[in-house]
Design an enzyme around this catalytic site. Structure first.
Site, short mmCIF file in Angstrom:
data_model
loop_
_atom_site.label_atom_id
_atom_site.label_comp_id
_atom_site.label_asym_id
_atom_site.label_seq_id
_atom_site.Cartn_x
_atom_site.Cartn_y
_atom_site.Cartn_z
N ASN A 9 0.84 -1.20 0.00
CA ASN A 9 0.00 0.00 0.00
C ASN A 9 0.88 1.25 0.00
OD1 ASN A 9 -2.27 1.57 -0.06
ND2 ASN A 9 -2.86 1.24 2.06
N GLU A 35 1.41 -3.37 -4.98
CA GLU A 35 0.97 -1.99 -4.73
C GLU A 35 2.13 -1.13 -4.23
OE1 GLU A 35 -3.00 0.40 -3.16
OE2 GLU A 35 -2.66 -1.65 -2.45
N ASP A 143 -1.61 -10.19 -3.95
CA ASP A 143 -2.94 -9.74 -3.57
C ASP A 143 -3.88 -10.07 -4.72
OD1 ASP A 143 -5.27 -8.39 -2.97
OD2 ASP A 143 -4.32 -6.44 -2.66
N ASN A 145 -7.24 -10.01 -4.44
CA ASN A 145 -8.50 -9.31 -4.27
C ASN A 145 -9.71 -10.25 -4.40
OD1 ASN A 145 -8.35 -6.44 -3.60
ND2 ASN A 145 -7.10 -6.25 -5.43
#
Length: 249
Positions: A9, A35, A143, A145
């Site tokens: 992130n 990310e 990730d 999702n």
């Protein structure tokens, strides 16, 4: 070979939250990062004793994946071969020894207009993994999702129409695993519920209202000591670590 996958992130944010110290403490051989949200910053990892390879998004400060490794990667590949998806920096992989290590960041469909884009990415990943598995052993971290089962999301009843837990997304994940990929974290958990991502909404982390959307999948290797580091708090995702014990014949 000690492997970690982590959605940062934002690399700069994770550095402020103690990423270098966490890496020094755990000393992974391979870091699969998602990310990243930054142009390549190899100096960050070089100072810690790592080579690094990067696939940033064309849009500044958005998406992007990277791999940091003690040994340099060979056979570097970036992207799916799909221009719109690859412009967002969603996949990078390379080989150490006989094993291909891949870092993946699938799109989120949380904004309605992005669900179609996410859905378009799913068969592309299936095709990519099928080809990669044919070439040799694979470790795929990232990730996704997607929370696969009811064990992978705290409030599953109220999220059955939410992106990330839609029936067709879960069915796709079932098919991906059935193609020959092993969900090492789920195997370690058994029937225990555990999560890797928590919303920044008040109380989500404290009350463990989370989703397990980060995975460390593999084909052709034996992995052990798999765990999610919930307390790390380097981002809104938990790192997942494992040891590649040996390559299967």
């Amino acid at each position: 070979m000690h492997v970690v996958t982590l959605n940062l992130n934002g690399l700069r944010s994770a550095i402020k939250k103690g990423l270098p110290d966490w890496i020094a403490l755990h000393s992974p051989d391979v870091l699969l990062l998602q990310e990243v949200r930054a142009d390549p910053m190899p100096e960050v990892f070089w100072a810690l004793g790592y080579h690094s390879v990067w696939h940033p998004a064309q849009r500044p400060g958005y998406s992007g994946v990277a791999i940091a490794s003690r040994e340099p990667l060979e056979g570097l590949q970036t992207g799916f071969g799909d221009e719109p998806l690859d412009a967002e920096g969603r996949l990078i992989s390379g080989v150490i020894g006989a094993v291909r290590y891949a870092s993946l960041y699938l799109p989120s469909g949380a904004r309605g207009e992005r669900q179609d884009f996410k859905d378009r990415s799913l068969p592309l990943l299936s095709a990519w993994t099928a080809q990669a598995m044919r070439r040799g052993p694979l470790v795929l971290g990232g990730d996704f999702n997607v929370a696969h089962t009811e064990l992978d999301i705290k409030n599953w009843r109220s999220n059955q129409r939410s992106s990330g837990f839609l029936p067709h997304e879960r069915a796709w994940m079932t098919g991906l695993l059935a193609s020959g990929l092993h969900d090492n974290h789920r195997a370690a958990l058994g029937q225990e519920s555990a999560y890797t991502w928590w919303s920044n909404r008040a109380g989500a982390y404290a009350n463990d209202v989370g989703w397990r959307i980060d995975y460390l999948l593999s084909s052709g290797v034996q992995m052990r000591d798999v765990q999610a580091h919930r307390a790390a708090r380097l981002s809104d995702h938990a790192p997942i670590s494992a040891t590649v014990a040996f390559v299967l014949d």
